[in-house]
Design a protein around this motif. Sequence first.
Motif: not given
Length: 300
Positions: A28-33, A112-120, A139-142, A235-239
């Motif tokens: 599990l990869v967490m988000g910003l801060g 990954g969630a939020s920033l964690g999604g970018f990292i994942a 999260t999103s594609t950048g 891939t599973l996308v949850v939003h």
Amino acid sequence: MTASVARANGIDIAYETFGSADDPPIVLVMGLGTQRIGWPDELCAQVADAGRFVVRFDNRDVGESTHLSELGTPSVLDLLPGRRPPYGLSDMAGDVVGLLDALGLDAVHLVGASLGGFIAQTVTIDHPDRVRTLTLIMTSTGRRRVGRPHPRVLGRLARIRRDPAATRDEAVEQTVEIFRLIGSPGHPFDEGRVRELAGHSYDRGYDPDGYRRQLAAILAQPDRTADLRAVTAPTLVVHGLADPLVGTSGGVALARTIPGARLMGFSGMGHDLPRSLWPTFAAEIVDHTAGATEPSQVRT
């Protein structure tokens, strides 16, 4: 739950595990801060009880992992487009891979969630042999045109974050204000848990400069759209359909870009993990990771 520290990618990564190491691993990869405790104990335990080995960890610059204070504090100008950040998403993805190496995990189910999604996403693109499945939450594609925050929310967040908290109480109040702003309007606001989490996070390692270094990495991230089209990890996308920080268009873009990705949109969910959805999240993650034993490949 077992806690430890691993040397990974030249820094120390603090992590915890739930369940048996003999079971399929989920990282599990967490988000910003946000520290690893942002992944609720109950959610982690539910996934572990279903037969998964769950690993959650503190990203660099938060919690009990290495804080890179020697890299300095990005100024407002340093956060503008085109500026070079102290480190990038590829560095943070390297931390994840280094942690996998330290734990002896060849390939994992990555969440990954939020920033964690970018990292994942970056781990999956750069190291496809280490990822069995991918779950991307809020999260999103950048790409700059999708996943945009609501301007009102962005302005208020900037105001809240402008002056770092001088005390523990101030840090807790800031966190409550932030989660009232970005949280899930369709679910009860669990202020007691937010306060407890904020206080615990402050005690474990409050670092507003580290937050700014992570933010600089986010603002400098590339558009991953082209690379994501080559991903074959299931891939599973949850939003959340009420997410004011990473707009729903970010999740839609991910699901449209990654071949075969499945999108789950939750009415009334904002940019958080509401308690009422923990059992659903756990069940979906367990279901998504069932039967996937081979790492992903990238199409060439």
